[in-house]
Design an enzyme around this catalytic site. Structure first.
Site, mmCIF file in Angstrom:
data_model
loop_
_atom_site.group_PDB
_atom_site.id
_atom_site.type_symbol
_atom_site.label_atom_id
_atom_site.label_comp_id
_atom_site.label_asym_id
_atom_site.label_seq_id
_atom_site.Cartn_x
_atom_site.Cartn_y
_atom_site.Cartn_z
ATOM 1 N N GLU A 178 41.799 36.894 39.061
ATOM 2 C CA GLU A 178 42.322 36.971 40.429
ATOM 3 C C GLU A 178 43.087 35.726 40.855
ATOM 4 O O GLU A 178 43.682 35.702 41.939
ATOM 5 C CB GLU A 178 41.166 37.203 41.406
ATOM 6 C CG GLU A 178 40.362 35.973 41.774
ATOM 7 C CD GLU A 178 39.417 35.460 40.695
ATOM 8 O OE1 GLU A 178 38.805 34.396 40.872
ATOM 9 O OE2 GLU A 178 39.289 36.147 39.652
ATOM 10 N N CYS A 222 33.221 35.550 35.403
ATOM 11 C CA CYS A 222 32.737 34.170 35.353
ATOM 12 C C CYS A 222 31.209 34.131 35.443
ATOM 13 O O CYS A 222 30.537 34.477 34.477
ATOM 14 C CB CYS A 222 33.414 33.324 36.427
ATOM 15 S SG CYS A 222 33.303 31.546 36.108
ATOM 16 N N HIS A 240 39.236 33.822 35.293
ATOM 17 C CA HIS A 240 39.414 34.352 36.652
ATOM 18 C C HIS A 240 40.716 35.143 36.735
ATOM 19 O O HIS A 240 41.790 34.578 36.982
ATOM 20 C CB HIS A 240 39.440 33.205 37.667
ATOM 21 C CG HIS A 240 38.096 32.677 38.019
ATOM 22 N ND1 HIS A 240 37.574 32.729 39.292
ATOM 23 C CD2 HIS A 240 37.145 32.086 37.255
ATOM 24 C CE1 HIS A 240 36.363 32.188 39.306
ATOM 25 N NE2 HIS A 240 36.079 31.792 38.070
#
Length: 765
Positions: free
Chosen positions: A192, A97, A190
């Protein structure tokens, strides 16, 4: 080892966990401003060689802003120079990001604002398989991942090679890229997030890329063996949390008695007798009590603390002063502190002194009940929003003429517990030689003829407790809608600029009542007549009162059968009014929208981040389920974890997680700072945006080192020394708000704020 550079994001620990679990390597995290500029060269020359590769994580802000990216800009500049020197001085980099944007920006590419900002939205990632694409396997195509970004990398130059895109309406948005010659890769999405896929594959692929590069250029890596090989000068800059309970695990306390003073009397009353009836009975006899009341599912227990105020210890702290006040046995002491973190260490040491293992209790009492009581004495109380992290204390002003009470805890050693499942009552004391008191309470309650509180005796409004001649003293002051629209516009500016994904904008209203109106009467109207909830409470301290009908558990921790700590958080995001026209099916349809689910997802990811600091595994056992309450339907998630890192306790999680993410937004640090200024615009707010008790937490911490804390919403509160009190009147305050995202509309958010306000305000109408 892997170096992770954090730009004060609220998802960083999720990323660290993904890296650690996939690669089985140690992950060392530092903030991007951990090293001052005069140490940048030392960092580059002396420390990078300890790491196999570096991950630059997400965060708020723009790559062009030095304050947002810190050392990251410097590193890429050094790498550009090293490109023309020796490649052994280059470390492989994976940007996520903001880290991805920094990579692209550093090599001459523009960062622009998206026309349609995406925060907490799932999109398919489409890799470019027409080129050599080591970052993505052939099987990784069209896989869903969560986007949290308002900025994007526009058209790229020849130094950046696109690797993947997503399609958003008619636009093709760059989602992954690499440098043309250096081992720098990045993704805009993202991996995660709890709703992302193929995160492990991505990390595994990049780890292989980094390994191959290091082998090819014969990079010497000093830190392969152990984290302890890191120089102490570097280790002092890593992100870590101090233990709040001194000297490690409290179970090893040497002076723990195996025969504690515990007296328990179990009995039953008529099934229609509930904790409010018992408290009203004590109130009629002018006896002090503190109530944590689980009136409905998912609450199962109610606790009534029965203190002797001249004897029980009370701890008070205000962020306005560097001191803690302790009253016990009629004596008052003031302890100086260096900062508010010392308050947490103080209460940690207090519970350590009073700790009683569950095993000792069960040995003493035998098979006293089919399941353990949640509370065996300990601290009841409240912790304000300002006691949490990231609030700019220098900008605060007191709500009171003196210091505003921000932490109030009272030690309870005499109490009652009610099991809502079995309808059993317990009178308990952990005072020495106190069995006579337990018997006296049991006798009084079992023989009393006036226990049941009649609903007919409770008016439908607090105003009915006010004399006819004093009705003119009742006044309401509400936030301005025009100012709210300005606040909403400012939130949107920050959401579109990349400074936040979500901002929980709150407002405060004020109610003026005659001074003689009794706080307990307000509680009865609010919780019995208007708004029953799973976690209501009544706490009447000498300097503040909280009356809450909160539906939201913030954090609980309890012992498991194998003597570990189970931690649970239940964030609420997404609210629909419960009316005869709206059933659970319709509410689910309304709440299962990108906007509402995006709000909830952001907080779930934030809470996972908070928990991963203290445990190796975090489980989302309920993701965005619709739950029904008397006045509203709400979107609720459940996040759990077992404390597995040696030395940490539930109090560490509480300390690091406040203020509640559902009341701030994400990333938390930047959002708290922005909201403090934005919320001060309302005339009903304090001039500095101080929330006070609202948005804090209330609950208990048992001597067994178990606890349950709920978020203070749907609540009214009062300060005895409020600057706006008069001889005739008292000011009661109510907070209400909601999460602002890029998908929000000002009119809808205003209506949601009013809906939440009404749930508490209706008691006064």
């Amino acid at each position: 080892m892997i170096l992770l550079i954090d730009s004060y994001d609220s998802f960083t620990n999720n990323l660290a966990s993904l890296l650690r679990q996939t690669t089985h390597q140690k992950v060392i995290t530092i903030h991007n401003d951990a090293f001052p500029p005069d140490q940048y060269d030392t960092f580059y020359n002396d420390y990078l060689s300890y790491f196999d590769f570096m991950v630059i994580g997400p965060g708020p802000g723009h790559p062009a802003n030095d304050d947002d990216v810190g050392i990251i800009k410097f590193l890429f500049e050094k790498f550009k120079y090293a490109k023309q020197a020796q490649s052994q001085s280059v470390i492989p980099v994976l940007g996520i990001c903001l880290g991805f944007q920094c990579m692209c920006y550093s090599f001459g590419n523009d960062i622009s604002r998206l026309s349609d900002v995406r925060h907490g939205q799932v999109y398919d990632i489409i890799p470019d398989n027409d080129i050599e694409n080591l970052l993505f396997n052939d099987s990784m195509t069209g896989f869903g991942n969560v986007r949290y970004h308002s900025l994007y990398v526009d058209e790229v130059n020849d130094e950046i090679i696109p690797l993947a895109y997503c399609y958003d309406n008619d636009s093709k948005v760059l989602m992954a890229a690499r440098h043309s010659s250096l081992p720098f890769y990045g993704v805009q999405y993202h991996p995660e997030s709890i709703c992302s896929t193929n995160g492990e594959k991505l990390v595994r692929n990049f780890s292989k890329i980094a390994y191959d590069y290091n082998q090819k250029v014969n990079r010497t890596i000093k830190g392969h063996s152990d984290e302890s090989t890191l120089p102490q000068a570097f280790s002092s800059h890593t992100v870590h949390e101090d233990y709040l309970i001194p000297n490690g695990i409290i179970e090893n306390k040497s002076n723990t008695s195996t025969d504690p003073d515990i007296y328990l009397k179990k009995f039953q009353l008529n099934n229609d007798i509930d904790p409010t009836d018992i408290c009203d009975y004590f109130n009629r006899y002018h006896e002090k009590f503190f109530l944590l009341n689980s009136a409905s599912i998912p609450g199962e227990w109610s606790i009534i603390g029965l203190p002797v105020l001249s004897e029980n210890e009370i701890i008070t702290h205000s962020v306005d002063a560097l001191e803690v006040h302790i009253n016990v046995n009629g004596n008052h002491s003031t302890l100086p502190i260096k900062d508010k973190s010392e308050v947490w260490k103080l209460i940690g040491s207090k519970i350590k002194e009073k700790y009683i293992p569950r095993s000792d209790i069960n040995t003493k009492l035998g098979n006293y009940h089919e399941r353990d009581l949640p509370f065996f004495g300990g601290y009841l109380g409240l912790i304000s929003y300002e006691e949490g992290q990231h609030v700019i204390l220098e900008q605060l002003e007191s709500i009171c003429n003196g210091n505003t009470p921000d932490l109030k805890l009272i030690y309870i050693d005499r109490f009652m517990v009610y099991d809502h499942t079995t309808h059993d009552w317990f009178v308990v004391s952990i005072r020495p030689n106190d069995s006579e008191w337990c018997e006296s309470i049991y006798t009084r309650l079992t023989q009393a003829e006036d226990l049941k509180l009649s609903l007919d005796d409770i008016p439908s409004s607090v105003k009915d407790y006010v004399n006819e001649s004093d009705q003119n003293l009742i006044k309401f002051e509400f936030p301005s809608r025009d100012i709210y629209n300005q606040q909403f516009a400012q939130c949107q500016d920050y959401l579109h600029s990349g400074d936040s994904y979500e901002l929980c904008l709150t407002t405060q209203s004020k109610i003026t009542l005659p001074s003689y109106v009794n706080a307990w009467d307000i509680y009865k109207v609010l919780t019995l007549r208007k708004n029953p909830s799973p976690f209501s409470c009544f706490m009447d301290f000498e300097d503040c009162v909280i009356i809450s009908s909160s539906p939201e558990r913030f954090l609980s921790w309890k012992n498991t059968v194998d003597n570990k700590k189970q931690v649970e958080l239940r964030p609420i995001k997404g609210t629909v009014k419960n009316t005869p026209e709206v059933d659970i099916v319709q509410a689910t349809k309304i709440l299962k929208t990108p906007k509402e689910m995006g709000e909830n997802l952001m907080i779930v990811d934030l809470i996972r981040h908070d928990l991963y600091q203290f445990t190796e595994q975090v489980d989302v056992t309920q993701l965005m389920a619709v739950e029904e309450y008397k006045t509203v339907y709400q979107l609720v998630s459940v996040i759990q974890g077992q404390l597995s890192k040696q030395g940490y306790h539930g109090i560490d999680v509480l300390h690091s997680s406040l203020p509640p993410g559902s009341m701030t937004g994400a990333p938390k640090k930047r959002s708290v700072e922005l909201l403090q200024r934005i919320e001060s615009m309302q005339t009903t707010s304090t001039p500095n945006g101080r929330r006070g008790i609202y948005s804090g937490v209330v609950g208990y911490w048992s001597v067994t080192d178990e606890a349950d804390w709920s978020v203070i919403i749907r609540s009214v509160f009062h300060y005895a020394d409020d600057k706006e009190n008069t001889d005739q009147t008292k000011i009661w305050r109510i907070g209400a708000g909601g999460a602002i995202t890029v998908l929000s509309k000002a009119s809808d958010e205003w209506e949601e704020m009013e809906l939440k306000l009404v749930s508490a305000l209706q008691a006064f109408k």
